[in-house]
Design an enzyme around this catalytic site. Structure first.
Site, PDB file in Angstrom:
ATOM      1  N   HIS A   1      10.562 -23.787 -11.398  1.00  0.00           N
ATOM      2  CA  HIS A   1      11.055 -24.182 -10.071  1.00  0.00           C
ATOM      3  C   HIS A   1      10.584 -23.220  -8.978  1.00  0.00           C
ATOM      4  CE1 HIS A   1      13.781 -27.017 -11.945  1.00  0.00           C
ATOM      5  NE2 HIS A   1      14.305 -26.067 -12.686  1.00  0.00           N
TER       6      HIS A   1
ATOM      7  N   ASP B   1      22.642 -23.799 -18.109  1.00  0.00           N
ATOM      8  CA  ASP B   1      22.987 -22.612 -17.333  1.00  0.00           C
ATOM      9  C   ASP B   1      24.455 -22.262 -17.524  1.00  0.00           C
ATOM     10  OD1 ASP B   1      20.877 -24.360 -16.112  1.00  0.00           O
ATOM     11  OD2 ASP B   1      20.512 -22.538 -14.965  1.00  0.00           O
TER      12      ASP B   1
ATOM     13  N   HIS C   1      15.132 -31.910 -12.187  1.00  0.00           N
ATOM     14  CA  HIS C   1      14.271 -32.065 -13.356  1.00  0.00           C
ATOM     15  C   HIS C   1      13.911 -33.526 -13.547  1.00  0.00           C
ATOM     16  CE1 HIS C   1      17.141 -28.762 -13.843  1.00  0.00           C
ATOM     17  NE2 HIS C   1      16.089 -28.086 -14.198  1.00  0.00           N
TER      18      HIS C   1
END
Ligand SMILES: Nc1ncnc2c1ncn2[C@@H]1O[C@H](COP(=O)(O)OP(=O)(O)O)[C@@H](O)[C@H]1O
Ligand SMILES: Nc1ncnc2c1ncn2[C@@H]1O[C@H](COP(=O)(O)OP(=O)(O)O)[C@@H](O)[C@H]1O
Ligand SMILES: [Mg+2]
Ligand SMILES: [Mg+2]
Ligand SMILES: [Mg+2]
Ligand SMILES: [Mg+2]
Lengths: 336, 210, 336, 210
Positions: free
Chosen positions: C60, C113, C223
């Site tokens: 990213h 995450d 994503h």
């Protein structure tokens, strides 16, 4: 496929005006828009300092509007997509940039930019505007052989000129000194670009040229100008190993030199890829005993969503390093 | 002996403007193959502005008409081609001085000065696949003729032949330069515009002055 | 076509390591690389201040390595492409960020995450590391309805949190205050994204999902997560007119509010398009009597070369404005 | 009565590692349809690390072996799936204490604790198209059997059936969640890995302990 041709714009004929409106609205602390096409500093420079202007085609954002501001340019005159603005606008820009210290027109060597700057200078003469000069800048080693440097195109490496010259013109140097500095930076700068893809023209909505997936072209210009021919796309390290040696040879850059490095993103290359490319370039420069003073990695002059990059090097001395480190506050060039 | 006055000259510019406007899409298509596909749009928009500016002139002298056209092309087209087409008109202006009528030789001198300006500005010669390939033979043919009617006819024919000759060429100036061999087979849009301008002039002459 | 799948990398399995090496070599004045995957400030914060860390998937860029530095994060723990790093690395990052003032783990809400941050907290407890806390952040209105905000994904709008929280943690606030500030910014932030194209995975070399040219999808995640379905691609003004009203309604943002605006480039959108989009967003906000305090336009969190953008708004008060204006010096976030 | 000792347990992990390694590309292909195409690579790499770490243990107790596997999966896979597969092993560790042999019920308790941990961590239930669709029925079948041989056999069969059932599902967790209806028709890679793990265990049992 990851292709797209559709662009998020409105009518193509309003594109440049609308984009400048949007840009200047977003950055009203830094720039203001005059007469639809002149982007100038919100706060003008102190009187007596040399004014810096550049007229160029649009479609390369953040070039050059993003570089108007303290420590950078005073005025950008924005042309249509990929077409330099006409001389009347240029003269208007010259008047706007004149703080009493004269104005230097910076020309990134492309036919339209040069011809319109020449016409603008003729108009200035006719209208009695003096203390205006022009400097022709180029850096792309693929567009003409060594020994014929003034025929070369201006590409991403000129950002070294813009930054250093911008800092210089915040000081007390006069017009002649500014021009000499621009030429000094130019003469120490070399660039080479490559591309993996074409891009779509926002004007026609069509792909600008054909390029097969899996191909690459070394030496491609900022508008898709042909370079040294197509070849099979390589990996990151191989690509750097192909591009760096001719660059080093051209100046030549030698052991003991200190350089600035720019990896310019033409559009849709990822930063991820640029970091991998930079890793190799840094390793190869270290091998050649050339030390990197500072580097820039990102989109500086884009060609729409073209997937490619330019590698630029600028040999620096103490004066140039100090100019590099001087503060700058353009919307897309900030140096603390 | 026939001559061109200020009203004639503005009618002539208008005839050119109409002709390039009619061929706008065809010119765009030619430019799409060699450049960025905007030549028809740019040149016709700029000529339309020239016509407007001429109509707005308070003192429509030959000189003022030719200068207004130069400015419209330079400033409204932009890019290299605006500078080139603009220069063609700009460099003629000095030959006009305060003249209020143009005889055939003066018209020839006006065109010849424009051609020289274009060559000096753009560094293109015949064979480089630019508008010079149409303009240079047209100006030569105009100069070689005895009087207006045959001059316009010969110039129009020479411009058309010149424009067509660009098909076989590789470009050495303009955007098409960067295409290399890929440019072969395509006719240069700028040269085509020059052919249209001379054809329009010839037609206007035939219909209005013969 | 403008498609490409070929990426300028070397072997995919070395990609993240090589890119971090390149990044840290290019910006050695700002960051240093520890143990291949920890990017931390070259100069640590003063003792006693709260340390800020974030672990996240790579791919990213410039997120999040570009946001390590003064006024921003202390440590970024970089996972593989689009995959959060495991808990052992997270714990190492926590130790590295600990200046004696405790450490706040910032989680941009994605399953990996969050789960790894939870595991890391459990490990910390087991290892007796205390004064560590976690804050869960989200902003994407398309990923769960109003009323179920904590189920929403974290996207580009979190850059408002990063900037303000980074500035806050240069001051004397403690861990609880830092967490409260992060939640305050989060609760005033809303985002909505759209995309015009897919992109290629640098790991597999394949296109990540199919998207026909001329289509667009509103609400697509970082994503390529599906949003609100495909539709015909619209023009710039129409796209803003479709996306802004649901954003405004969600908070809701109201007449008299002052906001920060972010237009995040997912990858290969051009700045030119973003400026045209911004122009419309600014006009519509003005119509709604919402005033823009500052704006950001550019690539902050990218999804490889995906062509799309996110529009994010954050309602600010005086404290938040001051934090915004505080200096920052990350490689890709500079505030003078 | 048969039981699993430390050496057995490490052989069991090794059998699982070999089986997922053999199916690496097939798992990648399943993940390519639903996620990012890396599941086979991630899980086989992480299992290989687990085997290495177990070999390097100075005190290879049951507890240490299971914990080493947990850590390898958590830290080498990364992402949500690393946390999920890692948690499966991590949450069992506490049930082991200092045991040096596992009887069938203790093994069942170990697996059940892992399942509970996974469900708590990942919030997925049966029918959400995740590895839970294979793990939950496998753990239940294992628990319901009387002794190891039939427990492993039933668990392997239940895991396989569970994995196959994911084909008809829309995902509610994991990357495939974002595919919506597009996920239907594809078998979940994580569930398939669970089936492989139980099949490998069953086979190992048959060949070594029966
Ligand atoms: N240096 C030059 N000398 C003469 N003519 C030129 C030169 N450069 C460009 N041209 C002419 O300009 C034409 C292209 O015009 P146009 O499409 O309007 O401009 P642009 O290339 O900027 O889009 C070419 O077909 C060519 O005839
Ligand atoms: N919340 C969850 N609960 C249970 N299993 C999950 C969850 N999220 C993901 N998984 C499992 O992880 C698998 C994907 O693994 P992998 O491809 O290695 O990870 P990633 O999606 O990060 O690339 C899925 O097939 C699914 O079985
Ligand atoms: Mg053009
Ligand atoms: Mg053109
Ligand atoms: Mg993955
Ligand atoms: Mg995966």
């Amino acid at each position: 496929m990851t292709a797209r041709v559709h662009k998020l714009i409105n009518r193509p004929e309003n594109l440049v005006d609308e984009m400048l409106e949007g840009f200047c609205a977003a950055h009203s602390d830094i720039v203001r828009l005059v007469d639809k096409r002149l982007v100038m500093r919100a706060q003008p420079k102190a009187p007596g300092k040399v004014g810096l202007i550049i007229g160029c085609g649009s479609g390369h954002e953040p070039a050059m509007t993003g570089w108007i501001g303290e420590g950078l340019f005073d005025v950008n005159i924005a042309g249509e997509i990929f077409a330099a603005p006409g001389p009347a606008l240029m003269v208007q820009g010259i008047r706007a940039a004149d703080n009493g210290g004269g104005v230097l027109i910076c020309v990134s060597h492309h036919a339209g930019d040069l011809l319109n700057a020449e016409l603008a200078l003729e108009l200035c003469e006719a209208e009695g505007i003096d203390n205006v000069d022009m400097v022709l800048l180029y850096d792309d080693i693929s567009s003409a052989p060594k020994g014929r440097e003034p025929e070369r195109r201006g590409t991403a490496g000129l950002f070294f000129v813009w930054k250093l010259l911008g800092a210089f013109c915040e000081g007390d140097g006069d017009l002649a000194a500014a021009k000499a500095l621009a030429e000094k930076v130019r003469d120490n700068t070399r660039s080479l670009a490559m591309s993996l893809s074409s891009c779509a023209s926002p004007v026609t909505g069509e792909v600008m040229f054909e390029m097969a997936p899996g191909e690459m072209e070394i030496g491609m210009g900022l508008h898709g100008e042909v370079g040294m021919g197509r070849q099979k796309a390589l990996g990151a390290d191989e690509t750097i190993d192909l591009m760096l040696p001719p660059l080093l040879e051209d100046l030549p850059f030698q052991a003991g030199d200190e350089v600035l490095v720019l990896l310019n993103n033409s559009g849709s290359l990822t930063l991820m890829e640029l970091f991998v490319l930079y890793r190799r370039a840094a390793a190869k420069l270290a091998e050649a005993e050339i030390s990197v003073y500072r580097s820039w990695i990102g989109p500086y002059a884009t060609t729409q969503e073209m997937a490619g990059f330019a590698l630029s090097l600028c040999r620096v001395d103490e004066q140039m390093k100090a100019l590099w480190d001087a503060p700058a506050n353009g919307a897309y060039m900030k140096q603390l | 002996m026939s001559a061109i006055g200020a009203q004639d000259l503005s009618a002539l510019i208008q005839a050119m403007a109409e002709r390039v406007a009619a061929e706008r899409e065809a010119l765009n298509r030619l430019d799409a193959a060699l450049g960025d596909g905007d030549h028809g749009t740019s040149i016709s928009t700029a000529f339309a502005v020239a016509v407007e500016e001429i109509e707005a002139l308070e003192q429509p002298s030959l000189n003022a008409i030719w200068l207004a056209t130069a400015k419209a092309l330079m400033n409204r087209m932009g890019g290299a081609s605006g500078a080139i087409f603009g220069t063609f008109f700009l460099k003629g202006v000095a030959t006009l001085r305060d003249a209020d009528r143009l005889h055939k030789d003066a018209m020839g001198a006006l065109l010849a000065a424009g051609l020289e300006g274009v060559k000096a500005r753009g560094k293109a010669g015949v064979g480089d696949k630019t508008m010079v390939d149409a303009l240079a033979p047209a100006v030569a043919a105009f100069g070689a003729a005895d009087e207006f009617a045959s001059a316009w006819r010969a110039a129009a024919a020479a411009a058309r032949t010149g424009a067509e000759s660009t098909r076989d060429q590789v470009a050495r100036q303009g955007r098409a330069k960067f295409l290399g061999e890929r440019a072969i087979g395509q006719q240069d849009p700028g040269a085509t515009t020059i052919a249209l301008m001379f054809e329009a002039s010839h037609l206007w002459w035939k219909e209005n002055k013969q």
